[in-house]
Design an enzyme around this catalytic site. Structure first.
Site, PDB file in Angstrom:
ATOM      1  N   ARG A  15     -40.037   2.283-176.045  1.00 34.26           N
ATOM      2  CA  ARG A  15     -39.644   3.499-176.761  1.00 34.26           C
ATOM      3  C   ARG A  15     -38.135   3.533-176.995  1.00 34.26           C
ATOM      4  O   ARG A  15     -37.666   3.351-178.119  1.00 34.26           O
ATOM      5  CB  ARG A  15     -40.094   4.734-175.962  1.00 34.26           C
ATOM      6  CG  ARG A  15     -40.101   6.042-176.786  1.00 34.26           C
ATOM      7  CD  ARG A  15     -38.766   6.740-176.874  1.00 34.26           C
ATOM      8  NE  ARG A  15     -38.225   7.132-175.589  1.00 34.26           N
ATOM      9  CZ  ARG A  15     -37.041   7.675-175.429  1.00 34.26           C
ATOM     10  NH1 ARG A  15     -36.253   7.881-176.480  1.00 34.26           N
ATOM     11  NH2 ARG A  15     -36.587   7.991-174.224  1.00 34.26           N
ATOM     12  N   ASP A  16     -37.366   3.726-175.943  1.00 32.52           N
ATOM     13  CA  ASP A  16     -35.922   3.894-176.091  1.00 32.52           C
ATOM     14  C   ASP A  16     -35.243   2.598-176.523  1.00 32.52           C
ATOM     15  O   ASP A  16     -34.198   2.622-177.181  1.00 32.52           O
ATOM     16  CB  ASP A  16     -35.319   4.383-174.771  1.00 32.52           C
ATOM     17  CG  ASP A  16     -33.991   5.081-174.962  1.00 32.52           C
ATOM     18  OD1 ASP A  16     -33.558   5.233-176.114  1.00 32.52           O
ATOM     19  OD2 ASP A  16     -33.381   5.480-173.962  1.00 32.52           O
ATOM     20  N   HIS A 207     -31.644   8.130-165.842  1.00 29.43           N
ATOM     21  CA  HIS A 207     -31.725   7.319-167.062  1.00 29.43           C
ATOM     22  C   HIS A 207     -30.296   7.110-167.562  1.00 29.43           C
ATOM     23  O   HIS A 207     -29.637   8.060-167.993  1.00 29.43           O
ATOM     24  CB  HIS A 207     -32.556   8.080-168.106  1.00 29.43           C
ATOM     25  CG  HIS A 207     -32.657   7.406-169.432  1.00 29.43           C
ATOM     26  ND1 HIS A 207     -33.836   6.841-169.890  1.00 29.43           N
ATOM     27  CD2 HIS A 207     -31.754   7.203-170.426  1.00 29.43           C
ATOM     28  CE1 HIS A 207     -33.638   6.331-171.101  1.00 29.43           C
ATOM     29  NE2 HIS A 207     -32.375   6.544-171.452  1.00 29.43           N
ATOM     30  N   HIS A 209     -27.463   5.001-169.965  1.00 29.03           N
ATOM     31  CA  HIS A 209     -27.082   4.081-171.025  1.00 29.03           C
ATOM     32  C   HIS A 209     -25.867   3.296-170.555  1.00 29.03           C
ATOM     33  O   HIS A 209     -25.019   3.820-169.823  1.00 29.03           O
ATOM     34  CB  HIS A 209     -26.782   4.842-172.314  1.00 29.03           C
ATOM     35  CG  HIS A 209     -28.012   5.352-172.994  1.00 29.03           C
ATOM     36  ND1 HIS A 209     -28.263   5.184-174.340  1.00 29.03           N
ATOM     37  CD2 HIS A 209     -29.098   6.007-172.509  1.00 29.03           C
ATOM     38  CE1 HIS A 209     -29.423   5.724-174.649  1.00 29.03           C
ATOM     39  NE2 HIS A 209     -29.953   6.228-173.551  1.00 29.03           N
ATOM     40  N   CYS A 240     -29.311   5.987-178.395  1.00 28.40           N
ATOM     41  CA  CYS A 240     -29.803   7.178-179.080  1.00 28.40           C
ATOM     42  C   CYS A 240     -29.218   7.253-180.476  1.00 28.40           C
ATOM     43  O   CYS A 240     -27.993   7.312-180.632  1.00 28.40           O
ATOM     44  CB  CYS A 240     -29.425   8.430-178.282  1.00 28.40           C
ATOM     45  SG  CYS A 240     -30.024   9.950-179.050  1.00 28.40           S
ATOM     46  N   ASN A 249     -29.188   0.677-173.467  1.00 26.40           N
ATOM     47  CA  ASN A 249     -29.628   1.106-172.146  1.00 26.40           C
ATOM     48  C   ASN A 249     -29.196   0.073-171.123  1.00 26.40           C
ATOM     49  O   ASN A 249     -28.792  -1.036-171.460  1.00 26.40           O
ATOM     50  CB  ASN A 249     -31.153   1.226-172.119  1.00 26.40           C
ATOM     51  CG  ASN A 249     -31.643   2.436-172.875  1.00 26.40           C
ATOM     52  OD1 ASN A 249     -31.670   3.543-172.355  1.00 26.40           O
ATOM     53  ND2 ASN A 249     -32.038   2.234-174.121  1.00 26.40           N
TER      54      ASN A 249
END
Length: 313
Positions: A15-16, A207, A209, A240, A249
């Site tokens: 996803r990310d 989470h 980055h 993002c 990430n």
């Protein structure tokens, strides 16, 4: 060092990691990636998101991916949602875990949704009720609690208000997401310690980055604060698309290599992760910010040497 003996890594790459890519992988390619990381031992995988295809076109096939992946018992396959529509799509394709998100940056939340963060979270109550009716577990995420490109410093009281509103809505699994990549280790330690003390019944997830190279340092600070759940992305992909400069990430291979060398248990096979990441980069046809993919494991330098890096904690 006061660090846990065991941690859980959630692979958010599908996803990310992929949502910031210019290339859009096919459903078949994403299914293959997810099945591969499942076999490597991950217990939590973020498969995709149920967002509007115009906002995140890379995630347009998430519904079909959920139908095709080889779901393994004991593994949590989750997706990001924005509203009730996301719950409906999750129920239709067999997704049993969804995650909501709100920004701790008031300026960011007001600009995007014309609501304060507290108003956004309060609006999630009906979504939580419907998700429970459908048998779908739900968690929450707070973006930018460590800093924002708009306000720079986020007041802790603002973050706590959002956490309380999540809890009032029935959500007790909450992620602190450094989407802006502005967190530093001492800040992470202090904030995590404070949030754990004030909300002891919440399962906290971190989470990070790696925008400014501090992802692993921040994970280590979180571990010292007693956090045991962390999001990572294969090959260090992601970022993002809605936050200036928030690219990349923290790399799954890099984090897993550190944990292996420190003797921290994850249940994940690093060699399997490396193979998956290499397979992914071949499909995307570009390099990534992963030290282990570039340099290899430390143990590869002396493959016959005994394991000596299991430090006492």
């Amino acid at each position: 060092m006061n660090i846990p003996k065991k941690v859980v890594l959630c692979e958010v790459g599908p996803r990310d990691g992929l949502q910031n890519e210019t290339s859009i992988l096919s459903v078949e390619e994403i299914v293959s990636l997810i099945d591969s990381i499942t076999e490597s031992g991950f217990k939590v995988i973020e498969v995709g998101s149920f967002m509007h295809p115009k906002s995140v076109p890379q995630m347009v096939g998430t519904d079909e991916v959920f139908k095709r992946i080889n779901k393994k018992e004991g593994v949590e396959y989750r997706a990001l949602i924005a509203n009730m529509k996301g719950v409906e799509r999750a129920a239709s394709c067999g997704c049993r875990k969804v995650k909501l998100n709100v920004s701790a940056s008031r300026a960011h939340n007001l600009a995007n949704l014309n609501k304060t963060p507290e108003e956004s979270v309060a609006g999630f109550k009906e979504t939580v009720i419907v998700a429970a009716y459908e048998g779908i577990d739900i968690s929450g995420s707070i973006s930018m609690p460590f800093g924002s490109p708009w306000e720079h410093i986020i007041p802790m009281d603002d973050v706590k208000k959002i956490a309380r509103t999540y809890i009032d809505a029935g959500i007790t699994e909450i992620s602190l997401s450094d989407a802006s990549g502005m967190a530093v280790p001492n800040q992470v330690y202090n904030i995590c310690t404070e949030m754990k003390n004030e909300f002891p019944d919440v399962k906290w997830i971190l989470h990070f980055h790696n925008t400014r190279g501090l992802g692993i340092a921040n994970i280590l600070a979180g571990m010292q604060a007693g956090i045991t759940w962390f999001d990572t992305s294969f090959a260090g992909l992601g970022g993002c698309p809605f936050i200036p400069g928030a690219a990349g990430n923290v790399s799954t291979e890099d984090v897993l290599h550190m944990l292996d060398e420190m003797g921290v248990e994850t249940g994940i096979n690093l060699d399997g992760v490396i193979r998956t990441s290499k397979m992914l980069l071949e499909a995307l046809n570009h390099p990534a910010d992963s030290y282990i993919l570039k340099a290899g494991k430390s143990r590869d330098l002396v493959p016959d040497a005994p394991v000596i890096m299991q430090y006492d904690r």
